[in-house]
Enzyme design. Structure first.
Site, PDB file in Angstrom:
ATOM      1  N   LYS A 163      -5.915  -7.420  -2.000  1.00 51.47           N
ATOM      2  CA  LYS A 163      -5.299  -8.099  -0.846  1.00 51.47           C
ATOM      3  C   LYS A 163      -6.157  -7.945   0.405  1.00 51.47           C
ATOM      4  CE  LYS A 163      -1.444  -5.751  -1.128  1.00 51.47           C
ATOM      5  NZ  LYS A 163      -1.803  -4.948  -2.316  1.00 51.47           N
ATOM      6  N   GLU A 189      -2.190   1.000   8.469  1.00 53.51           N
ATOM      7  CA  GLU A 189      -3.522   0.936   7.860  1.00 53.51           C
ATOM      8  C   GLU A 189      -4.126   2.330   7.684  1.00 53.51           C
ATOM      9  OE1 GLU A 189      -6.216  -1.953   7.105  1.00 53.51           O
ATOM     10  OE2 GLU A 189      -4.228  -1.894   6.236  1.00 53.51           O
ATOM     11  N   ARG A 190      -4.984   2.448   6.686  1.00 52.08           N
ATOM     12  CA  ARG A 190      -5.809   3.651   6.574  1.00 52.08           C
ATOM     13  C   ARG A 190      -6.933   3.548   7.604  1.00 52.08           C
ATOM     14  NH1 ARG A 190      -4.806   1.360   1.744  1.00 52.08           N
ATOM     15  NH2 ARG A 190      -3.533   2.544   0.270  1.00 52.08           N
TER      16      ARG A 190
END
Length: 471
Positions: A163, A189-190
């Site tokens: 994705k 988010e990372r």
């Protein structure tokens, strides 16, 4: 002590209870409205957003950060406005957090116009009703699930099916293709993904037309829940004031839902189906309904949606489906076969795929491709039991065409060059249609199926076949 800018506030309350990120505050004079920004803690740095009114003098707020160090009886100041973010040309090329503060290590922004992150969605009379196809340069999407300019497209898939890679490729393809602004919103988010995306945008030379906003995975649920609303406030400015088209990319809507679920538990609400918050449909709608187009500017949204356990009937996925004009489903089975992008041609679809919108030719080619791939899917069990040679001649031809179509709908990405060593390709819709027509008509039956794998146009297929023959 609060800083000088904050000392002008008059409406002061006092903390009466603290439970994790939830803070109850009693005000003697005036009750702050819902969503107002309150400040407390050292130098007034901790932001609390009002969530509900408990009684005539008490509000329950959600802390946008750690509540460590807070105590009962501590003063809380009402700013008398909602959370705001900066807007204007100067925010282009920068990276922000939910409070509108830069987090890219660059120079601080000068005093700028700020807008509240909570706004009403556009009334129906101001919305644009024209439908135009939004070409992405990715064959499988443009052919089978065309996106709408000013519409909402969802990328559905479990963990590790591509994705985020697909979203970064779309930014790369579209900022060059369309004159407008790209706004990337990372929800939960990372930090590794955020830093990597920033470097990729800078190296591709499109950073000056891109804005990034992150609510990182390790941050409070209130931040992760509000970061998408903050990004939308910036997008609405460029649509309404600058009359520009905005490409809004959200990664990941499921983490937005997850943050809402955490907040719901903290606020003491009874969980609903599968443990989600009872306000799940409202939470998703409050975000999605603000993504709209006017006659002078459009917000086109592409959203990654993590699907828990690959189950598309999960409430988070099914409630999101209802708002989208294009659904792009990524398949783990195709990842296992090495077919990238792993778009499932039978599960993906679009409201745009009608003869009136995309044209008779595109509609017929897409329908024929889907029918051929569906027939191949049905024949797979027979092939597994009896073998390919036992099939009737017509079915054998169908299988060979379907395998070539599957491979032709793959393509190398610009953003994965470092991993694959293959130069990325962006393909025009005309080239995609022409290639599929040739495969379906049987004109390319003598070309081996490996020549169709990871190429761009039909000319690339013929070049690859010629090199394979020489080898």
């Amino acid at each position: 002590m609060l800083d000088k800018d904050s000392q002008i506030q008059e409406n002061i309350g006092y903390i009466t209870a603290i439970q994790g990120s939830v803070v109850d505050i009693r005000f003697e004079d005036k009750l702050p409205p819902i969503f107002n920004e309150l400040r407390t803690g050292e130098d007034g740095k901790l932001v609390i957003e009002v969530q509900t009114h408990l009684d005539e003098q008490t509000v329950r707020g959600l802390a946008m950060g750690s509540t460590r160090g807070l105590s009962r009886g501590q003063a809380v100041f009402d700013t008398e406005h909602k959370l705001t973010v900066p807007v204007g040309e100067k925010i282009l090329g920068r990276m922000f957090n939910v409070f509108g503060e830069t987090i890219d290590g660059g120079a601080e922004l000068e005093a700028m116009e700020r807008r509240p992150i909570h706004c009403q969605s556009l009334p129906l009379e101001r919305r644009n009703i024209d439908t135009q196809v939004f070409v992405s340069g990715i064959k499988a999407i443009d052919l089978l699930a065309p996106m709408e300019r000013g519409g909402k497209a969802g990328l559905f898939g479990g963990a590790g099916v591509g994705k985020t890679v697909l979203i970064t490729e779309m930014i790369n393809n579209m900022v060059g293709r369309y004159e407008g602004v790209a706004l990337f919103c990372g929800v939960g988010e990372r930090c590794r993904e955020g830093e990597q995306l920033y470097r990729e945008m800078r190296d591709a030379g499109v950073l000056d037309k891109t804005i990034m906003m992150f609510g990182q995975m390790n941050e409070a649920p209130g931040i992760r829940f509000r970061v998408a609303h903050a990004a939308l406030a910036m997008a609405e400015y460029f649509r309404d004031e600058k009359k520009q088209d905005v490409l809004l990319l959200i990664d990941n809507v499921f983490r937005f839902v997850q943050a809402g679920s955490e907040i719901s538990v903290l606020m003491g609400q009874m969980p609903s189906r599968v443990g989600y918050q009872p306000s799940l449909a409202t939470d998703i709608a409050s975000l999605q309904e603000r993504i709209a187009s006017t006659s002078t500017g459009a917000i086109t949204s592409i959203q990654a949606v993590y699907v828990p356990a690959d189950d598309l009937t999960d409430p988070s996925a099914s409630h999101t489906f209802a708002h989208l004009s294009s659904n792009i489903v990524l398949s783990r089975a195709r990842v296992a076969q090495g077919l990238y992008p792993a778009v499932d041609p039978l599960a993906s679809g679009s409201n745009m795929l009608t003869p009136q919108t995309v044209g008779e030719r595109h509609y017929k080619v897409a329908t024929a491709v889907r029918r051929t791939l569906a027939e191949y899917e049905e024949l797979k069990d027979i092939i597994a039991m009896l073998g390919f040679d036992e099939l009737p001649e017509n079915d054998q031809k169908t299988v060979l065409k379907a395998r070539k179509l599957e491979r032709f709908l793959t393509q190398p990405f610009f953003t994965t060059f470092h991993f694959t060593g293959m130069e990325g390709r962006s393909v025009e819709l005309e080239d995609t249609l022409r290639g599929c027509e040739k495969i379906l008509s049987g004109e390319l039956d003598d070309i081996p199926e490996n020549a169709f794998y990871m190429v761009g146009t039909l000319e690339d297929v013929l070049d690859k076949a010629a090199k394979m023959k020489e080898a």
